[in-house]
Design a protein around this motif. Structure first.
Motif, PDB file in Angstrom:
ATOM      1  N   TYR A  12       0.836  -1.200   0.000  1.00  0.00           N
ATOM      2  CA  TYR A  12       0.000   0.000   0.000  1.00  0.00           C
ATOM      3  C   TYR A  12       0.882   1.266   0.000  1.00  0.00           C
ATOM      4  O   TYR A  12       0.592   2.227  -0.711  1.00  0.00           O
ATOM      5  CB  TYR A  12      -0.926  -0.028   1.212  1.00  0.00           C
ATOM      6  N   CYS A  13       1.955   1.244   0.791  1.00  0.00           N
ATOM      7  CA  CYS A  13       2.879   2.401   0.802  1.00  0.00           C
ATOM      8  C   CYS A  13       3.413   2.653  -0.609  1.00  0.00           C
ATOM      9  O   CYS A  13       3.441   3.796  -1.078  1.00  0.00           O
ATOM     10  CB  CYS A  13       4.046   2.163   1.766  1.00  0.00           C
ATOM     11  N   LEU A  14       3.813   1.575  -1.288  1.00  0.00           N
ATOM     12  CA  LEU A  14       4.358   1.747  -2.653  1.00  0.00           C
ATOM     13  C   LEU A  14       3.269   2.305  -3.583  1.00  0.00           C
ATOM     14  O   LEU A  14       3.535   3.194  -4.391  1.00  0.00           O
ATOM     15  CB  LEU A  14       4.910   0.420  -3.188  1.00  0.00           C
ATOM     16  N   GLN A  15       2.043   1.801  -3.435  1.00  0.00           N
ATOM     17  CA  GLN A  15       0.915   2.298  -4.248  1.00  0.00           C
ATOM     18  C   GLN A  15       0.694   3.789  -4.049  1.00  0.00           C
ATOM     19  O   GLN A  15       0.335   4.511  -4.971  1.00  0.00           O
ATOM     20  CB  GLN A  15      -0.385   1.599  -3.816  1.00  0.00           C
ATOM     21  N   PRO A  72      10.036   6.241   8.479  1.00  0.00           N
ATOM     22  CA  PRO A  72       9.164   5.665   9.511  1.00  0.00           C
ATOM     23  C   PRO A  72       7.959   6.529   9.853  1.00  0.00           C
ATOM     24  O   PRO A  72       6.873   6.021  10.104  1.00  0.00           O
ATOM     25  CB  PRO A  72      10.084   5.500  10.719  1.00  0.00           C
ATOM     26  N   LYS A  73       8.143   7.874   9.829  1.00  0.00           N
ATOM     27  CA  LYS A  73       7.021   8.764  10.193  1.00  0.00           C
ATOM     28  C   LYS A  73       5.919   8.665   9.149  1.00  0.00           C
ATOM     29  O   LYS A  73       4.735   8.579   9.485  1.00  0.00           O
ATOM     30  CB  LYS A  73       7.516  10.218  10.281  1.00  0.00           C
ATOM     31  N   ALA A  74       6.321   8.689   7.875  1.00  0.00           N
ATOM     32  CA  ALA A  74       5.337   8.619   6.790  1.00  0.00           C
ATOM     33  C   ALA A  74       4.637   7.253   6.797  1.00  0.00           C
ATOM     34  O   ALA A  74       3.427   7.161   6.583  1.00  0.00           O
ATOM     35  CB  ALA A  74       6.032   8.855   5.446  1.00  0.00           C
ATOM     36  N   VAL A  75       5.395   6.198   7.094  1.00  0.00           N
ATOM     37  CA  VAL A  75       4.809   4.848   7.134  1.00  0.00           C
ATOM     38  C   VAL A  75       3.807   4.757   8.293  1.00  0.00           C
ATOM     39  O   VAL A  75       2.688   4.258   8.128  1.00  0.00           O
ATOM     40  CB  VAL A  75       5.912   3.769   7.265  1.00  0.00           C
ATOM     41  N   ALA A  76       4.189   5.285   9.458  1.00  0.00           N
ATOM     42  CA  ALA A  76       3.290   5.242  10.626  1.00  0.00           C
ATOM     43  C   ALA A  76       2.015   6.027  10.324  1.00  0.00           C
ATOM     44  O   ALA A  76       0.906   5.581  10.667  1.00  0.00           O
ATOM     45  CB  ALA A  76       3.994   5.804  11.856  1.00  0.00           C
ATOM     46  N   ALA A  77       2.141   7.174   9.654  1.00  0.00           N
ATOM     47  CA  ALA A  77       0.958   7.992   9.322  1.00  0.00           C
ATOM     48  C   ALA A  77       0.065   7.236   8.345  1.00  0.00           C
ATOM     49  O   ALA A  77      -1.161   7.237   8.470  1.00  0.00           O
ATOM     50  CB  ALA A  77       1.400   9.332   8.726  1.00  0.00           C
ATOM     51  N   THR A 125       8.954  -4.363   2.712  1.00  0.00           N
ATOM     52  CA  THR A 125       8.385  -4.931   3.947  1.00  0.00           C
ATOM     53  C   THR A 125       9.406  -4.944   5.072  1.00  0.00           C
ATOM     54  O   THR A 125       9.074  -4.652   6.228  1.00  0.00           O
ATOM     55  CB  THR A 125       7.847  -6.361   3.707  1.00  0.00           C
ATOM     56  N   SER A 126      10.667  -5.272   4.748  1.00  0.00           N
ATOM     57  CA  SER A 126      11.635  -5.336   5.855  1.00  0.00           C
ATOM     58  C   SER A 126      11.876  -3.949   6.458  1.00  0.00           C
ATOM     59  O   SER A 126      12.284  -3.859   7.615  1.00  0.00           O
ATOM     60  CB  SER A 126      12.927  -6.037   5.452  1.00  0.00           C
ATOM     61  N   HIS A 127      11.563  -2.875   5.715  1.00  0.00           N
ATOM     62  CA  HIS A 127      11.690  -1.525   6.308  1.00  0.00           C
ATOM     63  C   HIS A 127      10.466  -1.179   7.153  1.00  0.00           C
ATOM     64  O   HIS A 127      10.595  -0.722   8.285  1.00  0.00           O
ATOM     65  CB  HIS A 127      11.869  -0.473   5.209  1.00  0.00           C
ATOM     66  N   ILE A 128       9.274  -1.422   6.611  1.00  0.00           N
ATOM     67  CA  ILE A 128       8.076  -0.989   7.369  1.00  0.00           C
ATOM     68  C   ILE A 128       7.871  -1.856   8.634  1.00  0.00           C
ATOM     69  O   ILE A 128       7.280  -1.403   9.601  1.00  0.00           O
ATOM     70  CB  ILE A 128       6.794  -0.961   6.490  1.00  0.00           C
ATOM     71  N   ALA A 129       8.406  -3.091   8.607  1.00  0.00           N
ATOM     72  CA  ALA A 129       8.181  -4.012   9.735  1.00  0.00           C
ATOM     73  C   ALA A 129       8.968  -3.617  10.990  1.00  0.00           C
ATOM     74  O   ALA A 129       8.731  -4.187  12.058  1.00  0.00           O
ATOM     75  CB  ALA A 129       8.530  -5.446   9.343  1.00  0.00           C
ATOM     76  N   VAL A 130       9.901  -2.658  10.877  1.00  0.00           N
ATOM     77  CA  VAL A 130      10.656  -2.258  12.072  1.00  0.00           C
ATOM     78  C   VAL A 130      10.028  -1.042  12.762  1.00  0.00           C
ATOM     79  O   VAL A 130      10.495  -0.615  13.814  1.00  0.00           O
ATOM     80  CB  VAL A 130      12.152  -1.952  11.757  1.00  0.00           C
ATOM     81  N   VAL A 131       8.971  -0.494  12.183  1.00  0.00           N
ATOM     82  CA  VAL A 131       8.366   0.726  12.747  1.00  0.00           C
ATOM     83  C   VAL A 131       7.453   0.330  13.928  1.00  0.00           C
ATOM     84  O   VAL A 131       6.477  -0.403  13.737  1.00  0.00           O
ATOM     85  CB  VAL A 131       7.553   1.483  11.657  1.00  0.00           C
ATOM     86  N   PRO A 132       7.761   0.797  15.162  1.00  0.00           N
ATOM     87  CA  PRO A 132       6.983   0.356  16.333  1.00  0.00           C
ATOM     88  C   PRO A 132       5.471   0.586  16.205  1.00  0.00           C
ATOM     89  O   PRO A 132       4.682  -0.280  16.580  1.00  0.00           O
ATOM     90  CB  PRO A 132       7.586   1.174  17.484  1.00  0.00           C
ATOM     91  N   LYS A 133       5.058   1.732  15.641  1.00  0.00           N
ATOM     92  CA  LYS A 133       3.608   1.999  15.502  1.00  0.00           C
ATOM     93  C   LYS A 133       2.957   0.975  14.567  1.00  0.00           C
ATOM     94  O   LYS A 133       1.803   0.592  14.759  1.00  0.00           O
ATOM     95  CB  LYS A 133       3.384   3.419  14.939  1.00  0.00           C
ATOM     96  N   VAL A 134       3.698   0.547  13.563  1.00  0.00           N
ATOM     97  CA  VAL A 134       3.189  -0.473  12.635  1.00  0.00           C
ATOM     98  C   VAL A 134       3.032  -1.795  13.385  1.00  0.00           C
ATOM     99  O   VAL A 134       2.012  -2.475  13.274  1.00  0.00           O
ATOM    100  CB  VAL A 134       4.137  -0.637  11.417  1.00  0.00           C
ATOM    101  N   ARG A 135       4.037  -2.149  14.181  1.00  0.00           N
ATOM    102  CA  ARG A 135       3.976  -3.425  14.909  1.00  0.00           C
ATOM    103  C   ARG A 135       2.820  -3.420  15.910  1.00  0.00           C
ATOM    104  O   ARG A 135       2.138  -4.416  16.084  1.00  0.00           O
ATOM    105  CB  ARG A 135       5.318  -3.735  15.594  1.00  0.00           C
TER     106      ARG A 135
END
Ligand code: DC
Length: 225
Positions: free
Chosen positions: A45-48, A56-61, A99-109
């Motif tokens: 979805y992030c790539l889309q 990390p901030k943009a991914v968490a948002a 995925t290996s980048h977004i999976a380290v974001v605490p808010k995502v986890r």
């Protein structure tokens, strides 16, 4: 079974988690949950949305505002985005890398853990991932950790047409700060380098039955509350 139970299957990449989780779920009539696919869905979805997976901030948002919902499709849990299932688009190397980048974001986890726990609405589960026994359902009595020699795992990935540096991936998975890959306390460790999937899933099923019996004998029902 009156109350649902959760079988947690964690382990390294290409250790046979998916194949065996599906076999065990089928044998027991439980619902299968591939949590890696859930992380992959957010990366897709992030790539889309042209969101940088390394921000990390943009991914968490993005994770805060996306419209994602759980669905049980023929005994397998899928994460739908705006009602759509990304399907095979989750398996591209671009999505794997993101995925290996977004999976380290605490808010995502945190978000994923909550959604993964909500899967219990579908009944008893076989849930595969990296942190299921340690973090998502630490209270379950049914924990497994799969592994195989790196040469064997590399061969398995190559047979799927994927050439991947698994040693680097293992290192990222086990050294990240948030919910790293670890052997959960009480997990049965199975090294399946020389085992077939029928043998590995057979070992898991035998151990689940043994632990269920032990819980019953101890007057506990081994179920999730
Ligand atoms: O199992 P897989 O290859 O589909 O996992 C994709 C990525 O998601 C991988 O980088 C590990 C990560 N992951 C995770 O951090 N926690 C999970 N419970 C499942 C997967």
């Amino acid at each position: 079974m009156k109350h649902p139970i959760v079988i947690a299957i964690d382990g390294t990449s290409a250790s046979g988690k998916s194949t065996n989780a599906k076999l065990v779920a089928k044998a027991l009539g439980f619902v299968h949950v591939d949590t890696g696919a859930m992380y992959r869905t957010l990366a897709w979805y992030c790539l889309q949305q042209y969101v940088n997976p390394e921000d990390p901030k943009a991914v968490a948002a993005t994770c805060r505002r996306w419209k994602a919902s759980l669905a049980n499709v023929d005994g397998h849990v899928h994460l739908l985005v705006d009602g759509k299932d990304p399907g095979n688009e989750l398996r591209t190397s671009e999505v794997s890398a993101a995925t290996s980048h977004i999976a380290v974001v605490p808010k995502v986890r945190d978000w994923m853990k909550q959604k993964q726990r909500e899967c219990i609405q579908f009944g008893s589960l076989v849930m595969e991932g990296r942190d299921i026994g340690t973090n998502v359902f630490p209270e379950t009595d049914y924990k497994f950790y799969l592994d195989a020699h790196i040469e064997e795992r590399t061969k398995r990935r190559a047979a799927e047409g994927v050439n991947e540096n698994l040693a680097a991936r293992d290192q990222r998975d086990s050294q990240r700060a948030a919910a790293p890959l670890m052997i959960a306390l009480g997990a049965k460790v199975i090294n399946n380098s020389t085992l077939t999937s029928a043998e590995t899933s057979g070992l898991i099923l035998a151990e689940v039955r043994r632990r269920l019996e032990a819980s019953r004998n101890a007057g506990r029902d081994g179920v999730m509350r």
